[in-house]
Design a protein around this motif. Sequence first.
Motif, short mmCIF file in Angstrom:
data_model
loop_
_atom_site.label_atom_id
_atom_site.label_comp_id
_atom_site.label_asym_id
_atom_site.label_seq_id
_atom_site.Cartn_x
_atom_site.Cartn_y
_atom_site.Cartn_z
N LEU A 11 51.08 69.61 3.83
CA LEU A 11 50.85 68.31 4.49
C LEU A 11 50.76 68.47 6.01
O LEU A 11 49.90 67.86 6.66
CB LEU A 11 51.96 67.34 4.13
CG LEU A 11 51.97 66.78 2.70
CD1 LEU A 11 53.15 65.84 2.52
CD2 LEU A 11 50.67 66.06 2.39
N LEU A 12 51.64 69.29 6.57
CA LEU A 12 51.61 69.52 8.02
C LEU A 12 50.31 70.19 8.45
O LEU A 12 49.76 69.87 9.52
CB LEU A 12 52.81 70.37 8.44
CG LEU A 12 54.18 69.69 8.36
CD1 LEU A 12 55.29 70.69 8.68
CD2 LEU A 12 54.26 68.49 9.30
N CYS A 13 49.81 71.12 7.65
CA CYS A 13 48.52 71.74 7.96
C CYS A 13 47.40 70.70 7.96
O CYS A 13 46.52 70.72 8.83
CB CYS A 13 48.22 72.84 6.94
SG CYS A 13 49.25 74.31 7.08
N MET B 200 43.69 67.33 11.15
CA MET B 200 43.23 66.00 11.56
C MET B 200 43.40 65.78 13.05
O MET B 200 42.53 65.19 13.71
CB MET B 200 44.02 64.93 10.77
CG MET B 200 43.47 63.53 10.94
SD MET B 200 41.77 63.41 10.31
CE MET B 200 41.32 61.77 10.84
N VAL B 201 44.50 66.25 13.60
CA VAL B 201 44.72 66.13 15.05
C VAL B 201 43.65 66.92 15.81
O VAL B 201 43.11 66.45 16.83
CB VAL B 201 46.13 66.63 15.42
CG1 VAL B 201 46.29 66.74 16.93
CG2 VAL B 201 47.18 65.68 14.87
N GLY B 202 43.34 68.13 15.33
CA GLY B 202 42.28 68.90 15.97
C GLY B 202 40.93 68.23 15.89
O GLY B 202 40.16 68.26 16.85
N ALA C 176 46.24 76.83 15.78
CA ALA C 176 47.33 75.85 15.69
C ALA C 176 47.99 75.89 14.32
O ALA C 176 49.22 75.77 14.20
CB ALA C 176 46.78 74.45 15.99
N VAL C 177 47.17 76.08 13.27
CA VAL C 177 47.74 76.19 11.92
C VAL C 177 48.55 77.48 11.78
O VAL C 177 49.62 77.49 11.16
CB VAL C 177 46.61 76.13 10.87
CG1 VAL C 177 47.15 76.44 9.48
CG2 VAL C 177 45.95 74.75 10.87
#
Length: 628
Positions: free
Chosen positions: A62-64, A69-71, A18-19
């Motif tokens: 920041l998006l990473c 955190m979502v994962g 995802a990253v």
Amino acid sequence: MIAASVICWRAAASIAWAVLLLPPSTAIFVILSKFSVLHPIQTISECFSMLTSATAIFSFILLCGVIIMVGFLNFEYYTVIPTIACSKIALFGQLLHPRQLVNSLVHCIMGMIVAWCSAVTIGFRYETLGHPCAQTDGYHQMCLNEYHLILLLGGAFVGFSHSLLGVIHNMNYVSFHTVQQYKYLRFKGCLPLVVKCSATQALYSVRNFIVVYYFLGYIPRTWICKTLNLHLGSSAHPLDSIAGLLDLSLLYHLWISATFLLFTWYITLLLFRIFLTEGYSFPVQSSFTEDADHCLPKVLTEKQPMILKFLALQDLALLSQHSPLRRCEVFSLSQPGGHPHNWNAISKECLSLLADLTQRLVAYHDTVATNGRAKSLSSGSERKTSSETSGTLISQKWLSMSANSPFTPDLDSPFMSPALRRLAAPVEQGSPWYGTVQSPHIMRRVPKLWSTSTDSQVNGSSPPSPASVPSDKQEPSKPSFLAQFLQNRREQVLKPCLKLPEASSQALFADSQAHIWALEGLSYLVQASFSEDQFGVVQTTLPSILSCMLVLQEAVDRHFKLPHASSKPVRSTSSMGDSTYKTLRFALRATLKTAIYRITTTFGDHLNAVQLSAEHRKRLQQFLEYKE
């Protein structure tokens, strides 16, 4: 344990992918947010310079962090057995659960972070929260940039909405696909759905947010101004007005930012599902003692995380169909001793699962037949006749195993619905089903479904004695008009809020994917034993397997005669929530009938030598003659 560590590595791999997919997603978002039809070359140049700037790099970091955190939240909240609210009040309780409130708060913060990154990326009037403005007296001071604020609040609102919809649509539910596919092909096939769901859900979220901001937008605006000592700039159309909110450029940037937020989160969720449900091959037996805990029989029979149980049952279903060498290991005997430990452990666990489902179906039907009220039994109905004893279909040993089955719902949950508590609770000693679970056709029940009478006779018992029958003179006192009115109003208000009949049927079969694999594994192994079982280990348990399948088939057929049980729900294609659990009961019914036919077509008339009860033999004959 090795198998448990595999789950953690799979979750980490899904987050890593995802990253890795974040840079192309961000590049597409930058192009769409800055694209101009009149100046395409200039737009591409601005996008390239923006992506290589220090601000863009900081935003990407920041998006990473948000993706990681979502994962982590996906891994923390996922389940292979969906939580189905059998009433609207139970669903409301799930939304207000402290664990869910924390989850919603975290999603709000993450949504605001993604919105800030989007605002910085878009630039122009969205870039900063404050900007210098000149007052009438000539002094310069900092004024609030409401365009930046509305983008931040929009991100928080989308994150909060995503958290609530995750509970409503069971987005944390991870289902296993029937057809095994490579990860890339599955991801490629689901990518259009992710784009569609992201754009659609973003549109609805922006619409709802605009309505909320129109009525309540002054509250956060005033609080921000007082907290950060900012002033309200003189604007002809404030954004909490109709003229301010009808700015097409603002609406577009709100929608594209929300779409980008949801797309990155949905991609993370999709990759997590794909990696987690990938097949895993457990060894059937091992020559080393230290590796015995990693073998398939041990994983099936011992207490394990639910995902490992499902992966083990999936592996059992696959090996029973496609792996002759591993089937030979299942049929093999232990050395020394010559005992079929592998087959005994596997068949025992599968039969325990099927017996557990049968017991739940019988208890549910018994509850529905009495309209949820406790049934009073006469002394005659409590006695077991010899024919009833001979007609017992599931032994007490199976029921004791099924009581420890890992696929029962959590009765200690504070938001478990009363219907499921009654359904999964132990059978009372006074119940005709206590001790043994019998065929629903053996115990004839006169009360009809959904009837209002609970005075009907059970098992043909004699009518109550005259002493127990109230005389005509002993009429109960009628309630007052006010009490009757309040009772009627209470039922009118609470009945639609409390009862969801179809949901209770779905909850019964919420874990039926495990039963489907157990049926497939058992039936394919029994079919293969006809030519591959050199020691005859399967023949010793064939009567138990047939009896268990036949009584389950009878209970399932009886359940589908209930209202709402045979109605197929409409699948939603505009949500990332997996709704396959709603049709598990239909898949189980088809798999069960196919499993019985698989055995009967393989053994044919040889089944006449199997010791079965008269009722089971009659039922089995219907399958042998292809009349079912």
